[in-house]
Design an enzyme around this catalytic site. Structure first.
Site, PDB file in Angstrom:
ATOM      1  N   VAL A 179      38.115 -51.781  54.967  1.00 20.40           N
ATOM      2  CA  VAL A 179      37.476 -52.963  55.547  1.00 20.40           C
ATOM      3  C   VAL A 179      37.656 -54.057  54.499  1.00 20.40           C
ATOM      4  O   VAL A 179      37.079 -53.984  53.414  1.00 20.40           O
ATOM      5  CB  VAL A 179      35.987 -52.729  55.849  1.00 20.40           C
ATOM      6  N   PRO A 180      38.502 -55.066  54.787  1.00 18.08           N
ATOM      7  CA  PRO A 180      39.004 -55.961  53.726  1.00 18.08           C
ATOM      8  C   PRO A 180      37.978 -57.004  53.293  1.00 18.08           C
ATOM      9  O   PRO A 180      38.127 -58.189  53.591  1.00 18.08           O
ATOM     10  CB  PRO A 180      40.222 -56.606  54.381  1.00 18.08           C
ATOM     11  N   CYS A 181      36.967 -56.560  52.539  1.00 18.52           N
ATOM     12  CA  CYS A 181      35.946 -57.494  52.081  1.00 18.52           C
ATOM     13  C   CYS A 181      36.523 -58.489  51.077  1.00 18.52           C
ATOM     14  O   CYS A 181      35.903 -59.515  50.803  1.00 18.52           O
ATOM     15  CB  CYS A 181      34.757 -56.742  51.485  1.00 18.52           C
ATOM     16  N   HIS A 182      37.750 -58.208  50.548  1.00 17.53           N
ATOM     17  CA  HIS A 182      38.361 -59.171  49.628  1.00 17.53           C
ATOM     18  C   HIS A 182      38.814 -60.432  50.367  1.00 17.53           C
ATOM     19  O   HIS A 182      39.183 -61.412  49.736  1.00 17.53           O
ATOM     20  CB  HIS A 182      39.542 -58.523  48.892  1.00 17.53           C
TER      21      HIS A 182
END
Lengths: 211, 267
Positions: free
Chosen positions: B159-162
């Site tokens: 889950v690309p929280c970046h």
């Protein structure tokens, strides 16, 4: 019958000690051994405390996870003093009570929701009927009438006669004196006999109310 | 009817013992493995329901035991080594594809799940502010809470929280350090330098005077606007006043776009 003879008690105690030592040494790998050693008993009891096999799997898994979470908070001394089987079954009983309470709070499932198989012992029933009519009939009816016993009697009978616990462990799980456990077992058996006698075999399933 | 004496009843009861449920242990234990990821080696834990927990090896100083302990503290589940990786995991860790990957997000609150679901909709190379995630998650005022949830993201990279950044154009914090955040976005062909340069001029949204659409500067529709037709805005409101409408793809504003345009297609 399944009650532990004198001979295997020593063995079991030895195994139990090994398991406790393994838990103290390395909780996760010790716990894998614990699951292997006790899953059959825990699942067998869970099946009798649940109305559907899938519920029984959920319940057994939930009980083991609760046990694991408890063990994580225990020190070595407390782990070493555990009597694992009655301890696990007590956790199972509490988990079953919670599950029943939660289920009572939820609205009932639609009428078509409960599969008919829940009233029998399993999917293979139809095929084995021809071979073992009498034995199987009795087992299948027993599964159904067991569900009609009051909780303490049902649990006492299941612990003593389905999974073969000694009365002292039954009492431990029920949280009552040995004498009371004995009377739960005995009353449960007599109640079972009465239920089996009063209900004709083909009327049994139709007449049973789904809880 | 047969067997109504107590002996035959106890005999039949003993036959009710079940064989162990197949797969019961799989429902109790989590599995873990180490695998290469876009941030170097990573430790991953998963259940039969999907991937539960990812941490870079660097973030736990390469100590698998520390990873396992963090997992147990958080999920209360025993761990055992995995035989093999679940479908789609290795590709997702490398950033090539996340299509077939299952995540096990049980135990999270509805809000946490909604935040992760909204975050997983941000395409590679693009960024969205925390406020955008809050709005997409149905709680437009919970901007700080989104930051808290993402700081604890159990499955970073997957889950690309970046890709969630500050509204002022700075990249903001990342659980593995903001340098890694920038590195990941650059590796995804994100226009990190352009966005920073625009932010220095007070520009946080970009519109095209030929289409009349305003976007986040990382939106592909914004990036292909030619210089002659490109207009910068500090706020979406300023763009609306100038007659622009918000992009339906990057959804820079709440006023005209419903919060859950397609809740059915999360990925």
């Amino acid at each position: 019958m399944r009650a532990c003879g004198v001979g295997d008690t020593g063995d079991r105690e030895h195994q139990g000690e090994q398991l406790l030592l393994a838990l103290v040494a390395d909780l996760d790998s010790g716990f894998a051994e614990l699951v292997r050693a006790h899953e059959r008993v825990v699942y067998s009891v869970a099946l009798r405390l649940s109305s559907r096999p899938t519920d029984a799997e959920d319940l057994a898994a939930e009980a083991f996870l609760r046990a694991y979470r408890a063990l994580r908070g225990y020190d070595a001394e407390r782990i070493a003093s555990l009597r694992l089987r009655p301890w696990l079954l007590t956790i199972l009983r509490n988990a079953a009570r919670n599950a029943a309470r939660d289920a009572a709070r939820r609205p009932a499932p639609p009428p078509g929701f409960e599969p008919a198989e829940q009233l029998t012992c399993g999917p293979s029933v139809e095929h084995s009927v021809e071979e073992q009519v009498e034995q199987h009939d009795l087992g299948r009816q027993l599964g159904a009438v067991l569900a009609q016993l009051p909780e303490a009697q049902r649990l006492a009978v299941v612990l003593r006669h389905v999974v073969g616990l000694p009365t002292s462990e039954v009492a431990e799980v029920l949280g009552c004196p040995d004498g009371t456990a004995k009377s739960h077992i005995s009353r449960g058996l007599h109640r079972l006999r009465a239920l089996l006698t009063e209900q004709p075999s083909d009327g049994l399933i139709a007449g049973r109310t789904v809880r | 009817m047969m067997g109504n004496d107590l002996d035959s009843i106890t005999g039949a009861l003993a036959d009710l013992t079940a064989p162990a449920a197949p797969g019961l242990a799989d429902r109790i234990f989590g599995s873990w493995l180490a695998a290469p990821s876009r941030l170097g080696a990573a430790f991953v834990a998963f259940t039969g329901a999907g991937v539960q927990f990812v941490r870079s090896a660097e973030s736990v100083r390469g100590d698998a035991g520390a990873f396992a302990e963090a997992y147990r503290d958080r999920f209360g589940r025993p761990l055992r080594p995995a035989d093999r990786a679940p479908a789609g995991l290795l590709g997702a860790l490398r950033g090539t594809s996340a299509a077939s990957l299952q995540l096990d997000l049980r135990g999270l609150s509805d809000f946490e799940r909604d935040v992760l679901t909204a975050t997983s909709r941000i395409p590679a190379g693009q960024t969205r502010p925390y406020g955008w995630v809050a709005r997409e998650a149905g709680r437009p005022r919970a901007v700080r809470a989104v930051g808290t949830v993402l700081a604890r993201n159990p499955v970073p990279l997957l889950v690309p929280c970046h890709r969630v950044v500050r509204a002022d154009g700075l990249l903001g914090d990342y659980m593995f350090g903001s340098a890694h955040k920038e590195q990941l976005l650059r590796a995804e062909q994100g226009n990190v330098d352009e966005v920073a340069a625009l932010a220095r001029q007070g520009v946080h949204f970009v519109g095209s005077d030929t289409t009349g659409v305003v976007c986040f500067p990382t939106c592909p529709h914004a990036r292909r606007i030619t210089l002659a037709h490109r207009h910068g805005f500090r706020t979406v409101g300023a763009a609306l006043v100038s007659g622009y409408r918000p992009c339906r793809y990057c959804r820079p504003a709440a006023e005209v776009i419903p919060a859950h345009p397609d809740a059915g297609s999360d990925r």
